[in-house]
Scaffold this motif. Structure first.
Motif, mmCIF file in Angstrom:
data_model
loop_
_atom_site.group_PDB
_atom_site.id
_atom_site.type_symbol
_atom_site.label_atom_id
_atom_site.label_comp_id
_atom_site.label_asym_id
_atom_site.label_seq_id
_atom_site.Cartn_x
_atom_site.Cartn_y
_atom_site.Cartn_z
ATOM 1 N N MET A 1 76.202 45.610 22.019
ATOM 2 C CA MET A 1 75.602 44.419 21.978
ATOM 3 C C MET A 1 76.186 43.224 22.623
ATOM 4 N N GLU A 2 75.508 42.336 23.493
ATOM 5 C CA GLU A 2 76.287 41.381 24.087
ATOM 6 C C GLU A 2 75.662 40.021 23.630
ATOM 7 N N VAL A 3 76.677 38.899 23.725
ATOM 8 C CA VAL A 3 76.488 37.767 23.294
ATOM 9 C C VAL A 3 76.268 36.876 24.244
ATOM 10 N N ILE A 4 75.306 35.928 24.562
ATOM 11 C CA ILE A 4 75.233 35.055 25.742
ATOM 12 C C ILE A 4 75.399 33.689 25.206
ATOM 13 N N CYS A 5 76.431 32.781 25.423
ATOM 14 C CA CYS A 5 76.514 31.282 25.011
ATOM 15 C C CYS A 5 76.012 30.528 26.133
ATOM 16 N N LEU A 6 75.100 29.605 25.593
ATOM 17 C CA LEU A 6 74.767 28.511 26.567
ATOM 18 C C LEU A 6 74.952 26.998 25.992
ATOM 19 N N GLU A 7 75.230 26.424 27.027
ATOM 20 C CA GLU A 7 75.146 24.759 26.296
ATOM 21 C C GLU A 7 73.791 24.233 25.847
ATOM 22 N N ASP A 8 73.950 23.167 25.169
ATOM 23 C CA ASP A 8 72.656 22.522 24.743
ATOM 24 C C ASP A 8 71.759 22.387 25.642
ATOM 25 N N ALA A 9 72.250 21.659 26.680
ATOM 26 C CA ALA A 9 71.018 21.405 27.884
ATOM 27 C C ALA A 9 70.702 22.368 28.747
ATOM 28 N N ALA A 10 71.510 23.379 29.018
ATOM 29 C CA ALA A 10 71.316 24.771 29.535
ATOM 30 C C ALA A 10 69.978 25.577 28.665
ATOM 31 N N PHE A 11 70.258 25.191 27.318
ATOM 32 C CA PHE A 11 69.408 26.160 26.460
ATOM 33 C C PHE A 11 67.922 25.418 26.459
ATOM 34 N N TYR A 12 67.950 24.255 26.226
ATOM 35 C CA TYR A 12 66.812 23.546 26.037
ATOM 36 C C TYR A 12 66.109 23.497 27.681
ATOM 37 N N ALA A 13 66.723 23.415 28.694
ATOM 38 C CA ALA A 13 66.139 23.508 30.113
ATOM 39 C C ALA A 13 65.580 24.932 30.198
ATOM 40 N N LEU A 14 65.996 25.817 29.465
ATOM 41 C CA LEU A 14 65.608 27.279 29.593
ATOM 42 C C LEU A 14 64.313 27.356 28.711
ATOM 43 N N ILE A 15 64.244 26.774 27.634
ATOM 44 C CA ILE A 15 63.093 26.779 26.715
ATOM 45 C C ILE A 15 62.039 26.067 27.143
ATOM 46 N N ASP A 16 62.179 24.994 28.004
ATOM 47 C CA ASP A 16 61.302 24.338 28.652
ATOM 48 C C ASP A 16 60.565 24.951 29.939
#
Length: 88
Positions: A1-16
């Motif tokens: 299993m892989e774990v991917i880490c994102l910064e807050d801004a990148a995570f919320y941009a992806l969700i948007d």
């Protein structure tokens, strides 16, 4: 299993982007629908009930030809909202 880490801004941009793609893909509802579609929106199975709503002026309709009757979706939503009951 892989774990991917994102910064807050990148995570919320992806969700948007995901939300935008999902909402853009929704089919637009038509302003005027057939009797069958109106019955589905109202959750009724009887054509007589649909005609009763039409005759009593509870929902708007248009009759462009003798055997074609179309129903206004805004009117149907307004009818449903007007008859909604608040919870306790």
């Amino acid at each position: 299993m892989e774990v991917i880490c994102l910064e807050d801004a990148a995570f919320y941009a992806l969700i948007d982007k995901v939300v935008k793609r999902l909402t853009d893909g929704k089919p637009k509802t038509e302003k005027w629908v057939s009797g069958q579609e109106a019955m589905q929106m109202l959750r009724i199975t009887s054509k007589a009930t649909l005609q009763k709503f039409r005759d009593e002026g509870k929902i708007r309709f248009s009759q462009p030809e003798k055997k074609i009757i179309l129903y206004d979706t805004d009117s149907i939503q307004e009818f449903l909202n007007k008859n909604a009951r608040e919870v306790f």
